[in-house]
Write a protein that holds these residues in place. Structure first.
Motif, PDB file in Angstrom:
ATOM      1  N   GLU A 119       0.824  -1.211   0.000  1.00  0.00           N
ATOM      2  CA  GLU A 119       0.000   0.000   0.000  1.00  0.00           C
ATOM      3  C   GLU A 119       0.854   1.255   0.000  1.00  0.00           C
ATOM      4  N   THR A 120       2.029   1.152   0.568  1.00  0.00           N
ATOM      5  CA  THR A 120       2.969   2.256   0.614  1.00  0.00           C
ATOM      6  C   THR A 120       4.365   1.646   0.610  1.00  0.00           C
ATOM      7  N   ASP A 121       5.311   2.361   0.053  1.00  0.00           N
ATOM      8  CA  ASP A 121       6.637   1.764  -0.048  1.00  0.00           C
ATOM      9  C   ASP A 121       7.650   2.791  -0.524  1.00  0.00           C
ATOM     10  N   SER A 122       8.902   2.514  -0.214  1.00  0.00           N
ATOM     11  CA  SER A 122       9.993   3.202  -0.889  1.00  0.00           C
ATOM     12  C   SER A 122      10.358   2.278  -2.049  1.00  0.00           C
ATOM     13  N   PHE A 123      11.337   2.621  -2.816  1.00  0.00           N
ATOM     14  CA  PHE A 123      11.643   1.786  -3.966  1.00  0.00           C
ATOM     15  C   PHE A 123      12.195   0.434  -3.520  1.00  0.00           C
ATOM     16  N   ALA A 124      11.740  -0.649  -4.139  1.00  0.00           N
ATOM     17  CA  ALA A 124      12.100  -2.005  -3.737  1.00  0.00           C
ATOM     18  C   ALA A 124      13.287  -2.527  -4.543  1.00  0.00           C
ATOM     19  N   VAL A 125      14.391  -2.762  -3.883  1.00  0.00           N
ATOM     20  CA  VAL A 125      15.571  -3.323  -4.536  1.00  0.00           C
ATOM     21  C   VAL A 125      15.258  -4.719  -5.080  1.00  0.00           C
ATOM     22  N   THR A 126      14.383  -5.448  -4.403  1.00  0.00           N
ATOM     23  CA  THR A 126      14.049  -6.791  -4.877  1.00  0.00           C
ATOM     24  C   THR A 126      13.469  -6.760  -6.284  1.00  0.00           C
ATOM     25  N   LEU A 127      12.756  -5.694  -6.631  1.00  0.00           N
ATOM     26  CA  LEU A 127      12.205  -5.605  -7.980  1.00  0.00           C
ATOM     27  C   LEU A 127      13.299  -5.394  -9.014  1.00  0.00           C
ATOM     28  N   LEU A 128      14.292  -4.581  -8.687  1.00  0.00           N
ATOM     29  CA  LEU A 128      15.425  -4.405  -9.600  1.00  0.00           C
ATOM     30  C   LEU A 128      16.175  -5.719  -9.774  1.00  0.00           C
ATOM     31  N   GLU A 129      16.349  -6.452  -8.666  1.00  0.00           N
ATOM     32  CA  GLU A 129      17.032  -7.741  -8.743  1.00  0.00           C
ATOM     33  C   GLU A 129      16.249  -8.716  -9.620  1.00  0.00           C
TER      34      GLU A 129
END
Length: 186
Positions: A119-129
């Motif tokens: 619902e809220t987030d900072s940028f997710a490194v897992t998505l880049l990975e």
């Protein structure tokens, strides 16, 4: 990692999926949804599970949902297990215990899609990975994530699910390329 220190390199890159990890998950013909974020209420793994249950009613075999127990909020994890039972998908929920950071690229590579719908987030490194491993991603349109993703995905643009949609993870299934055929929602 504390400021000024680097984490070990994980080798997030395209490559073959891990046969041994895939074999642990179940039927080889079942699509795999990986929700790599820490299990907590913030990351809404319940939404991913509900969407997988819906798809399971429309295609066989239904998708397997994979999450990690590492760092999980125990109440949320217990609730996720209960929800899987009530949704009839307990046999398709895989909670991986003791997943080491260097195993994450293998986890991404076995996923037909990687999903992060907070619902809220900072940028997710897992998505880049995940994208570095050439996996399609589904994200919510929270300001720090959704709008910035379109130009980054090497496989095209990610599927961005509207945050206020009833089940944002439905966007996972709108792309026919993910599961070998369209799944329509009415």
């Amino acid at each position: 990692a504390p400021s000024g220190q680097t984490r070990p390199h994980r080798r997030s890159s395209p490559g073959p999926p891990s046969d041994s990890l895939r074999a642990r998950l179940g039927p080889a013909d079942a699509p795999v949804i990986v929700s790599p974020r820490t299990v907590s209420r913030l990351y809404r793994h319940d939404v991913v599970l509900d969407a997988a249950a819906e798809v399971g009613r429309r295609r066989s075999p239904g998708p397997i949902v994979v999450v990690s127990a590492v760092g999980a909020d125990h109440r949320t994890l217990a609730g996720l297990r209960e929800r899987a039972i009530s949704a009839g998908v307990a046999d398709r929920l895989r909670i991986l215990e003791g997943l080491a950071p260097d195993e994450l690229p293998d986890l991404y590579r076995i996923g037909d899609v990687i999903v992060s719908v907070p619902e809220t987030d900072s940028f997710a490194v897992t998505l880049l990975e995940a994208m570095a491993c050439a996996r399609p991603v589904v994200v919510t349109d929270v300001p720090a994530v959704g709008p910035g993703m379109a130009g980054l995905d090497p496989g095209g643009s990610p599927l961005v699910a509207p945050l206020r949609e009833v089940a944002p993870a439905r966007s996972v299934y709108k792309g026919a390329r993910l599961f070998g055929g369209p799944v329509t929602f009415t």
